[in-house]
Structure formats: C-alpha cells, structure tokens
Design a protein around this motif. Structure first.
Motif, PDB file in Angstrom:
ATOM      1  N   GLY A   7       0.803  -1.216   0.000  1.00  0.00           N
ATOM      2  CA  GLY A   7       0.000   0.000   0.000  1.00  0.00           C
ATOM      3  C   GLY A   7       0.836   1.266   0.000  1.00  0.00           C
ATOM      4  N   ASP A   8       0.125   2.408   0.083  1.00  0.00           N
ATOM      5  CA  ASP A   8       0.780   3.706  -0.033  1.00  0.00           C
ATOM      6  C   ASP A   8       0.759   4.516   1.256  1.00  0.00           C
ATOM      7  OD1 ASP A   8      -1.881   4.390   0.115  1.00  0.00           O
ATOM      8  OD2 ASP A   8      -1.862   5.695  -1.640  1.00  0.00           O
ATOM      9  N   SER A   9       0.367   3.927   2.365  1.00  0.00           N
ATOM     10  CA  SER A   9       0.188   4.709   3.591  1.00  0.00           C
ATOM     11  C   SER A   9       1.488   5.262   4.160  1.00  0.00           C
ATOM     12  CB  SER A   9      -0.537   3.889   4.662  1.00  0.00           C
ATOM     13  OG  SER A   9       0.298   2.872   5.162  1.00  0.00           O
ATOM     14  N   MET A  11       4.070   6.281   2.181  1.00  0.00           N
ATOM     15  CA  MET A  11       4.761   7.080   1.163  1.00  0.00           C
ATOM     16  C   MET A  11       5.030   8.466   1.726  1.00  0.00           C
ATOM     17  SD  MET A  11       5.182   5.504  -1.800  1.00  0.00           S
ATOM     18  CE  MET A  11       5.188   6.729  -3.079  1.00  0.00           C
ATOM     19  N   PRO A  12       6.093   9.132   1.446  1.00  0.00           N
ATOM     20  CA  PRO A  12       7.095   8.775   0.459  1.00  0.00           C
ATOM     21  C   PRO A  12       8.242   7.928   1.008  1.00  0.00           C
ATOM     22  CG  PRO A  12       7.535  10.978   1.216  1.00  0.00           C
ATOM     23  CD  PRO A  12       6.284  10.491   1.946  1.00  0.00           C
ATOM     24  N   ALA A  15       7.539   2.637  -0.003  1.00  0.00           N
ATOM     25  CA  ALA A  15       6.621   2.447  -1.122  1.00  0.00           C
ATOM     26  C   ALA A  15       6.060   1.030  -1.112  1.00  0.00           C
ATOM     27  CB  ALA A  15       7.348   2.713  -2.441  1.00  0.00           C
ATOM     28  N   ASP A  16       4.954   0.856  -1.820  1.00  0.00           N
ATOM     29  CA  ASP A  16       4.350  -0.457  -2.002  1.00  0.00           C
ATOM     30  C   ASP A  16       5.407  -1.406  -2.553  1.00  0.00           C
ATOM     31  OD1 ASP A  16       2.170  -2.303  -2.083  1.00  0.00           O
ATOM     32  OD2 ASP A  16       2.047  -1.974  -4.246  1.00  0.00           O
ATOM     33  N   SER A  58       0.503   7.360   9.678  1.00  0.00           N
ATOM     34  CA  SER A  58       1.077   7.067   8.378  1.00  0.00           C
ATOM     35  C   SER A  58       1.888   8.279   7.943  1.00  0.00           C
ATOM     36  CB  SER A  58      -0.029   6.809   7.352  1.00  0.00           C
ATOM     37  OG  SER A  58      -0.843   5.730   7.774  1.00  0.00           O
ATOM     38  N   ASN A  60       1.937   9.199   4.826  1.00  0.00           N
ATOM     39  CA  ASN A  60       1.103   9.774   3.784  1.00  0.00           C
ATOM     40  C   ASN A  60      -0.028  10.557   4.466  1.00  0.00           C
ATOM     41  OD1 ASN A  60      -0.728  10.268   1.696  1.00  0.00           O
ATOM     42  ND2 ASN A  60      -0.267   8.340   0.673  1.00  0.00           N
ATOM     43  N   SER A  88      14.441  -1.214  -1.682  1.00  0.00           N
ATOM     44  CA  SER A  88      13.435  -0.858  -2.666  1.00  0.00           C
ATOM     45  C   SER A  88      13.908  -1.151  -4.077  1.00  0.00           C
ATOM     46  CB  SER A  88      13.025   0.599  -2.592  1.00  0.00           C
ATOM     47  OG  SER A  88      13.894   1.431  -1.997  1.00  0.00           O
TER      48      SER A  88
END
Length: 91
Positions: A7-9, A11-12, A15-16, A58, A60, A88
């Motif tokens: 998921g994107d929670s 980010m940044p 990352a997923d 999070s 994000n 990553s």
C-alpha cells in the motif's frame, strides 16, 4: 526478520512492495514499527504520548492518525519490531 510493505500509507518514505528489515527485539520507543492489530499486520509510525496512549500514524497525509491505549486492546494489539532498513526497487 524481513517484511514486505503493502500500500501507499507510508509514502514517500516506504513504497508499495518495499522490503523492511525488522528488529523484533526493539518494541518500545518512537519510530517506524511493524504492528499487529487484530489479524492485520501494518507498518506504521508510532509515538508514545505522556498519557500512555500510542499515536499510530502514516507518513502519507491522506491517512488520519489513530490514538489507542495498548492496554485496552489486550491480545488484539502487538508491536512486532522496529523497522530499520529499507530495500526498494531500482528504477
């Protein structure tokens, strides 16, 4: 222990599909941790408050932070370890 981020929670910073190396011996303090809430594993930023509550957030900004008292959650909550290294995808 290694854990895959979904998921994107986060980010940044995360990352997923990033992989985080988790130190399962560190389960206290502020920072980014893998936690279990119910049956779900989550990578979240934790901040201990003076009241004994825990702020779960999070990176994000579209996700609202949560505030819980871990003692009230019993066996439905556990801090599994601190995230300290990220792997990553290049490109």
């Amino acid at each position: 222990v290694c854990f895959s981020v979904g998921g994107d929670s986060m980010m940044p910073g995360l990352a997923d599909s990033d992989i985080v190396l988790v130190n399962h011996e560190k389960t206290r303090g502020d920072g980014v941790f893998v936690i279990r809430m119910g049956n779900a594993l989550r990578v979240k930023r934790l901040q201990w408050l003076a009241t004994g509550d825990l702020r779960i957030s999070s990176d994000n900004a579209i996700y609202e932070p949560e505030q819980v008292n871990p003692d009230d959650l019993g066996d439905q909550f556990a801090i599994l370890g601190a995230c300290h290294t990220r792997i990553s995808r290049v490109g």
